[in-house]
Design an enzyme around this catalytic site. Structure first.
Site, short mmCIF file in Angstrom:
data_model
loop_
_atom_site.label_atom_id
_atom_site.label_comp_id
_atom_site.label_asym_id
_atom_site.label_seq_id
_atom_site.Cartn_x
_atom_site.Cartn_y
_atom_site.Cartn_z
N CYS A 2 0.78 -1.34 0.22
CA CYS A 2 0.29 0.11 -0.29
C CYS A 2 0.97 1.70 -0.06
O CYS A 2 2.07 1.81 0.68
CB CYS A 2 -0.87 0.13 1.63
SG CYS A 2 -1.61 1.52 1.78
N TRP B 26 -8.41 -6.42 5.83
CA TRP B 26 -7.16 -6.66 5.91
C TRP B 26 -6.55 -8.13 6.93
O TRP B 26 -7.29 -8.19 7.58
CB TRP B 26 -5.34 -5.55 5.92
CG TRP B 26 -5.81 -4.66 4.55
CD1 TRP B 26 -6.65 -3.28 4.89
CD2 TRP B 26 -4.58 -4.66 3.40
NE1 TRP B 26 -6.07 -2.05 3.84
CE2 TRP B 26 -5.41 -3.27 2.91
CE3 TRP B 26 -4.07 -4.92 3.08
CZ2 TRP B 26 -4.24 -2.98 1.93
CZ3 TRP B 26 -2.74 -4.92 1.99
CH2 TRP B 26 -3.29 -3.24 0.81
N THR C 67 -8.33 -0.03 6.65
CA THR C 67 -7.50 0.81 6.40
C THR C 67 -6.14 0.56 6.87
O THR C 67 -6.50 0.53 8.02
CB THR C 67 -7.83 1.78 5.62
OG1 THR C 67 -7.72 2.72 7.35
CG2 THR C 67 -8.95 2.68 5.20
N TYR D 105 -5.68 6.69 -8.96
CA TYR D 105 -6.80 5.64 -8.33
C TYR D 105 -7.19 6.74 -9.32
O TYR D 105 -8.84 5.91 -9.79
CB TYR D 105 -6.88 6.08 -6.77
CG TYR D 105 -6.21 4.95 -6.13
CD1 TYR D 105 -6.13 4.29 -6.30
CD2 TYR D 105 -4.50 5.50 -5.52
CE1 TYR D 105 -5.40 2.75 -5.47
CE2 TYR D 105 -4.04 4.82 -4.83
CZ TYR D 105 -4.04 3.43 -4.79
OH TYR D 105 -3.46 3.03 -3.26
#
Length: 350
Positions: free
Chosen positions: A57, A90, A124, A188
């Site tokens: 990430c 995650w 996140t 993105y």
């Protein structure tokens, strides 16, 4: 940070693209801060907080770099999630048994639910978790690294660089805002565009700003001042992923980073600086984007390229002057348990 938390309209289940819509990132995070005075209830304290990140990430990669540069490894422990995740959380795939050895959880979602039961937003990374109760304190990645530089000074290493010097903060904040909007998030906006029109607008905005940055970096070594700052960290993590994933996967294909002379040399300069390239895991980066974003890569095929050896070629940026660490020093080598496997980085031979 996972990217699926960021649309005003709901995409199809498990998807990242909202048909017919422009990608809009939700930037509302848990804004609790860890500070010296503990005004939000969380004082700076060595060994209390665990940084949960993922090498794949770009937002989490920032925290890995700043933590390394400042020497906060002993003060803030590190938990690493694997490169892939489902629509729910995650996960700690890399740890024995798939469980984080400190937090004793398999899914990062558990730490969010500990803070807010039924946490309604995206799970996140990066996130700072209080090891005392296992609850997430903050996932505000933009503030997190600034606080590493300003609130954790009592635990930084001797020779730590000034990444957010007070006299340059206005300039750093200004360029950070532009780079976030047009570049960090711009890729993105291209990749998750839900219409041709949205993609075309995003593409034009992205490359217009990359051209501006390429010109700016033609005559100066770093973005602000003559040393590495927070601004360089934030731009670097996008550049490090550009040719490997954004160019093809997100269709940001006007040209490769390697075809933008100043930006490519600048990126190599940083990559070869201790604390930057030694946090980058290209295998995990490619696995994350190509395996997780199945609505834009339905086959799940991960490309073998590009050839990464160019990252180690001479950059000659020192001819522009500047001192990467200012009056400070480079960080020591990574801790043995935090070294990126050689097979996942840039080949050192061949």
């Amino acid at each position: 940070m996972s990217e699926h938390d960021a649309k005003r309209a709901e995409p199809v289940p498990g998807g990242y693209v909202t048909p017919g819509a422009e990608f809009v990132r939700d930037t509302r995070y848990l804004s609790t801060r860890i500070t010296r005075d503990g005004r939000d209830g969380y004082p700076v304290e060595a060994s209390r907080y665990r940084l949960v990140a993922a090498r794949a990430c770009p937002w989490a990669n920032r925290t890995l770099i700043v933590r390394r540069l400042l020497g906060l490894e002993e003060a803030i422990s590190l938990g690493l999630c694997g490169p892939t995740h489902d629509a729910d959380s995650w996960t700690f795939d890399l740890d024995p048994g798939g469980v984080d050895p400190v937090l004793h959880i398999a899914r990062l979602k558990d730490a969010y639910d500990k803070r807010i039961p039924g946490y309604p937003k995206g799970i996140t990374v990066p996130a700072l978790v209080d090891t005392r109760d296992g609850a997430v304190v903050t996932n505000d990645y933009a503030q997190m690294t600034l606080d590493f530089s300003t609130e954790w000074t009592g635990f930084t290493r001797d020779g730590a660089p000034l990444l957010y010097p007070e006299q340059l903060r206005d300039q750093i904040d200004e360029i950070n805002a532009t780079v976030f909007s047009e570049v960090n998030n711009g890729v993105y906006r291209c990749g998750f565009a839900g219409s041709q029109e949205a993609y075309d607008r995003a593409y034009d905005r992205l490359f217009a700003q990359l051209d501006v940055l390429d010109e700016r970096l033609t005559t100066q070594r770093f973005l602000v001042g003559d040393t590495i700052t927070e601004a360089d960290v934030r731009l670097f993590t996008t550049l490090a992923r550009f040719d490997s994933v954004y160019h093809g996967h997100f269709k940001t294909n006007r040209n490769l980073l390697a075809q933008m002379p100043a930006l490519w040399a600048y990126a190599r300069d940083l990559f070869q600086t201790p604390g930057f390239g030694d946090t980058v895991d290209f295998t995990q980066i490619k696995a994350h984007y190509y395996l997780v974003h199945r609505d834009i890569n339905p086959t799940g095929i991960v490309p073998k390229g590009p050839d990464l050896r160019g990252w180690r070629t001479a950059h000659h940026r020192d001819q522009l002057g500047g001192r990467p660490f200012g009056d400070g020093t480079p960080p020591p080598p990574p801790r043995p348990d935090e070294v990126v496997p050689e097979k996942d980085g840039v080949p050192t031979h061949g």
